[in-house]
Scaffold this motif. Structure first.
Motif, PDB file in Angstrom:
ATOM      1  N   HIS A 137       0.944  -8.999   0.124  1.00  0.00           N
ATOM      2  CA  HIS A 137       0.303  -7.725  -0.238  1.00  0.00           C
ATOM      3  C   HIS A 137      -0.703  -7.885  -1.381  1.00  0.00           C
ATOM      4  O   HIS A 137      -0.973  -6.934  -2.110  1.00  0.00           O
ATOM      5  CB  HIS A 137       1.350  -6.671  -0.569  1.00  0.00           C
ATOM      6  N   THR A 138      -1.277  -9.086  -1.513  1.00  0.00           N
ATOM      7  CA  THR A 138      -2.332  -9.292  -2.512  1.00  0.00           C
ATOM      8  C   THR A 138      -3.658  -8.732  -2.001  1.00  0.00           C
ATOM      9  O   THR A 138      -3.987  -8.855  -0.818  1.00  0.00           O
ATOM     10  CB  THR A 138      -2.493 -10.805  -2.804  1.00  0.00           C
ATOM     11  N   LEU A 139      -4.401  -8.135  -2.935  1.00  0.00           N
ATOM     12  CA  LEU A 139      -5.736  -7.613  -2.635  1.00  0.00           C
ATOM     13  C   LEU A 139      -6.619  -8.669  -1.979  1.00  0.00           C
ATOM     14  O   LEU A 139      -6.710  -9.793  -2.473  1.00  0.00           O
ATOM     15  CB  LEU A 139      -6.388  -7.163  -3.957  1.00  0.00           C
ATOM     16  N   LEU A 140      -7.271  -8.303  -0.884  1.00  0.00           N
ATOM     17  CA  LEU A 140      -8.345  -9.147  -0.355  1.00  0.00           C
ATOM     18  C   LEU A 140      -9.543  -8.958  -1.282  1.00  0.00           C
ATOM     19  O   LEU A 140     -10.060  -7.858  -1.421  1.00  0.00           O
ATOM     20  CB  LEU A 140      -8.721  -8.753   1.075  1.00  0.00           C
TER      21      LEU A 140
ATOM     22  N   GLU B 129       3.288  -1.186   3.889  1.00  0.00           N
ATOM     23  CA  GLU B 129       4.340  -2.023   3.297  1.00  0.00           C
ATOM     24  C   GLU B 129       3.866  -2.785   2.072  1.00  0.00           C
ATOM     25  O   GLU B 129       3.858  -4.009   2.045  1.00  0.00           O
ATOM     26  CB  GLU B 129       4.817  -3.029   4.346  1.00  0.00           C
ATOM     27  N   VAL B 130       3.462  -2.083   1.039  1.00  0.00           N
ATOM     28  CA  VAL B 130       3.123  -2.727  -0.229  1.00  0.00           C
ATOM     29  C   VAL B 130       3.945  -2.042  -1.313  1.00  0.00           C
ATOM     30  O   VAL B 130       4.219  -0.859  -1.236  1.00  0.00           O
ATOM     31  CB  VAL B 130       1.613  -2.647  -0.548  1.00  0.00           C
ATOM     32  N   PRO B 131       4.382  -2.816  -2.311  1.00  0.00           N
ATOM     33  CA  PRO B 131       5.276  -2.227  -3.316  1.00  0.00           C
ATOM     34  C   PRO B 131       4.574  -1.231  -4.241  1.00  0.00           C
ATOM     35  O   PRO B 131       3.378  -1.351  -4.485  1.00  0.00           O
ATOM     36  CB  PRO B 131       5.752  -3.455  -4.101  1.00  0.00           C
ATOM     37  N   THR B 138      -3.718  -4.442  -5.831  1.00  0.00           N
ATOM     38  CA  THR B 138      -2.913  -4.175  -4.627  1.00  0.00           C
ATOM     39  C   THR B 138      -3.795  -4.264  -3.379  1.00  0.00           C
ATOM     40  O   THR B 138      -4.942  -3.822  -3.395  1.00  0.00           O
ATOM     41  CB  THR B 138      -2.281  -2.768  -4.722  1.00  0.00           C
ATOM     42  N   LEU B 139      -3.207  -4.823  -2.330  1.00  0.00           N
ATOM     43  CA  LEU B 139      -3.877  -4.912  -1.026  1.00  0.00           C
ATOM     44  C   LEU B 139      -4.396  -3.548  -0.572  1.00  0.00           C
ATOM     45  O   LEU B 139      -3.652  -2.565  -0.604  1.00  0.00           O
ATOM     46  CB  LEU B 139      -2.865  -5.436   0.007  1.00  0.00           C
TER      47      LEU B 139
END
Lengths: 321, 321
Positions: A137-140, B129-131, B138-139
Motif C-alpha cells: 500500500h505504498t504510494l506510487l 485495503e490500505v491502513p 499512502t497509495l
C-alpha cells in the motif's frame, strides 16, 4: 484458449510464448492459438498449435482492433517504450505507454467477453519521499515519465476490472537480469550487460558503483510468474489488480561475484567502470527495498540466488560459439 | 497577472474569482485579468479589473487552446464531471476528467512559459485495503472511476512539473460543505443538502446513517487554500506536486448538531432519513481518516468547527428570503 502477446517480439514475449508452447494449456484449458504482435513482426515460435505473428502499433486504435480478435481469451500487454527512451522522448512515451494501454483496454472492453488482461508494470512506479520498505500500500510516486505511464496503466487496469470490462492483473516487474540479446534504451540495461557481455567474452561498461543495490528477477522466473499471474483466480486478486512481482535485492558486486562463482574469474575482468550521471539519475530514483506480501501470498516467487540467474542465462540464452 | 479558472461557473470557481477580485493580487503581482471559462458561460464577477467569461469544452483541444492565451500566468483546473456522474457515464467521465486534464496540460506545455497550474484532486483517490490513517505517502487506491481519473491527473501534474513544462500544484479536496446552490450528481451532494435545504426551510433526504463519518471543508476555507496553493514557493512543493487539502472529520450527527447550535431546533426536523444503497456504495468507499502533514506544514488550514461552516453559509450564500 487463444492468447495474444502484445510486445511478442521482445525478450519476455518470446520466452513467454515458448513456455506456453511447451505447456500446451493455460487456465485449465488447451491452448489453441498464440498470436505474437509487435511493432515489427516477431520471430516465430514453434508449438504444437498455430502461432501467428503480426505487426501491431498499439498507439493506433485501428491496429489494436485488427490484432485483438473477439475470441481472444488472454491478452498479455508487454509492449512498451522503455525507461530512458520514454524520458528522452516525452511524446512517444505517452503515446505508446499511456495511449497504447488505453487503446488495448478499450478494445478489450469493446469485445464484451471480459478477457483476462495481464499488464506489466514496473518498479519505476515507486520512488521519492516515501519510507522504506516499499509495501503493497505504498504510494506510487514515479520519478520518471516511464514510471508515470506505468502507474496510469495500473489505475486504468483496476478501474476497467472493477467495471467488469476486463479481468485485469498487473505485475510490477523487478529489473530482469540476465536479460539476453543486445543492450536496449532502458536505464537498467547495464544490469544485464555487465554480465551478459563478459559471459560472451565481450567488454561491458558499468555506469554505477559496485555497492549499487537493486531488485532483480531472472527472465525464467518472470515468465513463470506471468503464467501464474494469468491463472490466479479473479476473486483472490482484490479490488486493486496490481501487485509487485517478487524479486531479490542484490548489489552489483553480488551480481559479479555470482558470475565468478559459476564461470570463474575471467569474465569479471571485462567490466569497465565508467560513472554515467544520466543513467544514475534515473536508476537511483528507483526503489530496491521492496517487501511484497500480496504476490507472495498468491504463489508468485523470486529466484533463490543470483547464481541461478547466471545459470539460467547459460542454459536458456547464451549464443552458441 | 492573468488568471484563468477552468470550471469558473461552478461554486468554487465563482467564489475563487470573487475572492481574487477583492484581493486584487496573486503571487505578489497585481491582477490584471481573470478569465472564467466553463462548459456554459459562467456568471460574471465584478472586479476592479477586467473579468472575461467564456465557454470552454476541456475535452476539445481546440477549445482549450482558444481559452488559454499565451499570457496566462495561473491556470486553475476546477472543471470536472462529478463522482456519481462519472460512475454512471464511464466514457464521459474519462473524456472530461482524464482527456480534458491532458488537454489543459498539453496546452500549458505548448505555451513554453511554465505557467502555474492549480489542479483540484479529491479524497476519492483514496480507498480500499490500505491502513488508516491516510498519510502523505499512502497509495492512491481509488474505488471509483472519478477517483481513478483524479489520480491520473495527479500523476500527470507531477510529471509535467518535473519536466519543467508547468509549475503544478494539486490539492485533494475534502468534501465541501456547506456547498451553496442546488444538489448535483456528486455522491457527496447530500453532505451539503441536508444542511442547506433545511436552512432554507426546505426538506432534504439523508441517504446514510447519522454516525457516517466524513472529511469536510467549508467553501470559504477551500478558496483560501486554493489561493495559498497558487502562492506556495515551487521549491517547497517537493517532487510530488500533490497533497491533501486539510479538512476535519465529523459525523452526520455532528453536522446537524452544529446547524442546531447556530440556528435552533427547527431545521433538523426537515431531514428525512432514507438509506440509498447506490450512494452508500460510493461514499463508504471513501476514506475519512486523513492525516495530512505536507499541506499543513505549508500553511494550508481546515475549519475550526462545523458551526463555522454553518455561519459561512449563512453569511456568504444563503439566498435572501
Amino acid at each position: 484458449m487463444k492468447v495474444l502477446i502484445l510486445g511478442g517480439g521482445g525478450v519476455i514475449g518470446q520466452k513467454l510464448a515458448q513456455s506456453l508452447a511447451l505447456r500446451g494449456e493455460l487456465r485449465g484449458k488447451e491452448l489453441t492459438k498464440i498470436v505474437l504482435a509487435d511493432i515489427v513482426t516477431p520471430a516465430p515460435v514453434s508449438a504444437p498449435f498455430p502461432v501467428e505473428t503480426t505487426t501491431c502499433d498499439i498507439a493506433n486504435p485501428a491496429s489494436v482492433t485488427a490484432c485483438i480478435d473477439a475470441d481472444t481469451d488472454v491478452i498479455y500487454v508487454l509492449a512498451a517504450i522503455v525507461s530512458s527512451h520514454a524520458e528522452e522522448d516525452f511524446d512517444l512515451g505517452y503515446k505508446i505507454n499511456m495511449t497504447g494501454t488505453i487503446n488495448v483496454l478499450e478494445r478489450a472492453r469493446a469485445l464484451g467477453t471480459k478477457p483476462v488482461v495481464v499488464f506489466t508494470s514496473s518498479l519505476a512506479v515507486f520512488g521519492g519521499e516515501v519510507p522504506d520498505p516499499i509495501v503493497d500500500h505504498t504510494l506510487l510516486n514515479p520519478q520518471s515519465s516511464y514510471g508515470t505511464q506505468k502507474a496510469i496503466g495500473e489505475l486504468l487496469l483496476t478501474d476497467y476490472s472493477r467495471k467488469g470490462f476486463i479481468d485485469g492483473r498487473g505485475f510490477r516487474l523487478p529489473t530482469i537480469s540476465v536479460r539476453p540479446g543486445k543492450p536496449n534504451r532502458a536505464a537498467s540495461s547495464f544490469m544485464s550487460s555487465i554480465l551478459r557481455e563478459p559471459l560472451n567474452g565481450q567488454e561491458a561498461v558499468c555506469p554505477v558503483e559496485e555497492d549499487f543495490l537493486h531488485y532483480y528477477l531472472s527472465p525464467r522466473k518472470c515468465v513463470e510468474n506471468l503464467i501464474k499471474g494469468a491463472e490466479l483466480a479473479e476473486e483472490d486478486l482484490g479490488q486493486n489488480r496490481n501487485m509487485m512481482m517478487p524479486g531479490k535485492i542484490w548489489s552489483v558486486r553480488q551480481l559479479i561475484d555470482a558470475m565468478t562463482a559459476v564461470v570463474g574469474l575471467e569474465p569479471a575482468k571485462l567490466i569497465r567502470w565508467e560513472a554515467d550521471a544520466a543513467i544514475q539519475y534515473i536508476v537511483k530514483g528507483w526503489r530496491f527495498d521492496q517487501a511484497p506480501k500480496k504476490s507472495i501470498k498468491l504463489g508468485l516467487t523470486a529466484d533463490d540466488s543470483f547464481e541461478d540467474n547466471i545459470r539460467y542465462y547459460l542454459e536458456d540464452d547464451k549464443p552458441s560459439a
